[in-house]
Design an enzyme around this catalytic site. Structure first.
Site, PDB file in Angstrom:
ATOM      1  N   SER A 261      42.628  33.776  39.025  1.00 44.16           N
ATOM      2  CA  SER A 261      43.076  34.508  39.991  1.00 44.16           C
ATOM      3  C   SER A 261      43.728  33.591  41.093  1.00 44.16           C
ATOM      4  CB  SER A 261      41.812  35.238  40.752  1.00 44.16           C
ATOM      5  OG  SER A 261      41.054  34.185  41.610  1.00 44.16           O
ATOM      6  N   LYS A 262      44.136  34.061  42.361  1.00 40.24           N
ATOM      7  CA  LYS A 262      44.638  33.170  43.351  1.00 40.24           C
ATOM      8  C   LYS A 262      43.737  32.227  43.902  1.00 40.24           C
ATOM      9  CE  LYS A 262      46.817  36.657  46.137  1.00 40.24           C
ATOM     10  NZ  LYS A 262      46.209  37.550  47.065  1.00 40.24           N
ATOM     11  N   ARG A 263      42.293  32.021  43.454  1.00 42.54           N
ATOM     12  CA  ARG A 263      41.483  31.151  43.930  1.00 42.54           C
ATOM     13  C   ARG A 263      41.764  29.969  42.998  1.00 42.54           C
ATOM     14  NH1 ARG A 263      35.914  33.049  42.793  1.00 42.54           N
ATOM     15  NH2 ARG A 263      37.191  34.620  41.676  1.00 42.54           N
TER      16      ARG A 263
END
Ligand code: GLU
Length: 493
Positions: A261-263
């Site tokens: 994910s973006k994280r």
């Protein structure tokens, strides 16, 4: 029958690495079977459609070299076009077809209208939860007599159409990757086929389209496994042959604990393009996430991938993404480019970063000097700025040129002697080999250490602590520029 595979993007966001991996598998499977690769747009969830996202996804796919043989594509004017005789290939343009097939299911008793309001269904779920049950549609309209259902629909009451699933039935499906999969309809809802706004759900639209477009293989993410029994029962209700299904594993973040994910870092393909990753590197990286040739080989051309890829060997277990590996793979593909190809790419990156680079032999020489080290094109401004811009002579630079165990005074003395010596080398002889030979002579004559001479030259020429070595820098910058830079350092103070 020839293989027909489709990629079915929803225009609800940007092209994600996970979706790109699915497209790559679609494309490889179609290509290796001399089949057809089709692009179909699934935009039935109109509320989630994001303006411009379809065009951007198609652009990203075209950049990756994954253009469809049939269906939706980006034409030369950059507009969305469609080609093929099984269109339209955009679901919102196919509404009458879904209405037709939904009506057929109603007529045959495989589906029914449900007039429950949203509030009513919320209440139902709350009550189920209060009783400790898993919330599930309770089939409350399944037995509504047909006449009454018709009457309420005619009177304009809003409704959805639900699939009347067979009760307590085992559904067996075969997945190309996972083998036999068994489900029971007791675990499923009479799910919605048609929404009250007249748009179909994914379940209905994808089955109708896959059938009408004669899709032979549905390759999709494993998050769609719960849809498999519903799809299979729908094919059965229509009396159609179901395609083969392959559910590819999710991509996990580098720690292997959650979906990428973006994280974790960038997840959109466009961001990788902007950072200077090559399409072939992304292609390689993603193909190896879930698939392996079963050997130690790491790099293939696209043609080799087409020959070697095997859908049945894609693994079930989720695959972990690694940013380090992507850099490593990208570096390899950068090294495979010709200097001219790479120079053309770097020119754009450098100009965008405000580095005054221009096409020509000098750019080619600079490119050749960094090709080995570049992991992504984005590093080019940092790695090459000093080729185009003279370093400022300031205290920082004067500190930088001092080698280990040296001091400024003796360093500048050595530099001055080196300049006098270099000056005598004619321009025609100003090559890496000659510079190497002569400077080593100079070092020997003065009984210096290599570092006492080569470090200050390299540092004074570049103004940075890491760059190609002294001989290469002298050579690429050329005699006049090199000596001008060295003299500027000697002159101050
Ligand atoms: N439109 C679906 C998605 O966005 C496609 C799933 C499928 O390939 O059937 O993921």
């Amino acid at each position: 029958m020839s293989v027909r595979v489709r990629y079915a993007p929803s225009p609800t966001g940007e092209l994600h690495l996970g979706s790109l991996r699915t497209v790559i598998f679609d494309w490889l499977y179609a290509r290796q079977n001399k089949g057809v690769f089709i692009m179909r747009v699934e935009d039935t969830d109109q509320a989630r459609v994001v303006e411009g996202s379809l065009k951007r996804q198609l652009y990203d796919l075209a950049w990756m070299g994954l253009t469809p043989d049939e269906g939706v594509y980006l034409n030369e004017q950059g507009e969305v076009g469609q080609k093929g005789d099984k269109g339209p290939y955009i679901q919102s343009e196919r509404l009458p077809m879904y209405a037709h097939y939904a009506a057929k299911l109603l007529e045959d008793g495989h589906a029914y209208r449900c007039f429950a309001t949203a509030e009513e269904l919320d209440k139902m779920r709350e009550e189920q939860q209060a009783r400790g049950e898993i919330p599930k549609y309770d089939r409350r309209f399944r037995d509504l007599p047909k006449e009454e259902s018709d009457k309420r629909a005619k009177a304009g009451e809003p409704f959805v159409i639900r699939h009347a699933l067979p009760l307590d039935r085992e559904v067996k499906g075969r997945d190309v990757i996972r083998g036999e999969m068994v489900f029971n309809t007791n675990d499923l809802d009479d799910y919605v086929l048609m929404k009250s706004d007249g748009f179909p759900t994914y379940q209905l639209a994808s089955v109708v389209d896959d059938h009408l477009m004669e899709i032979t293989h549905v390759i999709r993410g494993e998050e769609w496994i719960p849809s498999l029994p519903k799809n299979l029962l729908l094919y059965e209700a229509f009396g159609w042959k179901a395609p083969s299904f392959a559910h590819v594993p999710v991509i996990l973040g580098p720690d292997g604990r959650h979906k990428l994910s973006k994280r974790d870092g960038s997840v959109n393909v466009a961001e990788y393009r902007d950072k200077g990753y090559l399409p072939d590197a992304l292609f390689n990286m993603l193909t190896f996430l879930g698939w392996s040739p079963g050997t130690e080989e790491e790099f293939f051309t696209r043609d080799e991938f087409i020959r070697r890829f095997d859908l049945t060997r894609v693994q079930k277990a989720p695959a972990k993404f690694s940013f380090e590996r992507l850099d490593y793979v990208n570096g390899w593909y950068i090294r495979q480019l010709s200097v001219g190809e790479l120079a053309t790419m770097l020119l754009l990156v450098l100009q965008k970063a405000g580095v005054p680079a221009e096409p020509g032999n000098y750019l080619l020489a600079v490119t050749a000097s960094v090709q080995e080290r570049l992991k992504h094109l984005d590093e080019a401004p940092e790695f090459t700025r000093y080729f185009f811009v003279r370093p400022d002579v300031n205290t920082e630079l004067l500190e930088l040129i001092i080698p280990k165990k040296g001091d400024l005074e003796s360093t500048r003395k050595i530099l001055k002697l080196a300049v006098d010596y270099l000056e005598k080398i004619p321009c025609e002889e100003w090559t890496v080999d000659v510079l190497d030979e002569r400077l080593r002579l100079f070092i020997g004559m003065g009984e210096y250490s290599n570092i006492a001479v080569l470090w200050p030259i390299r540092a004074a020429l570049t103004g940075v602590s890491a760059s190609p070595g002294a001989f290469e820098m002298l050579h690429v910058l050329g005699k006049d520029e090199s000596l001008a830079r060295l003299r500027a350092v000697i002159a101050v103070g």
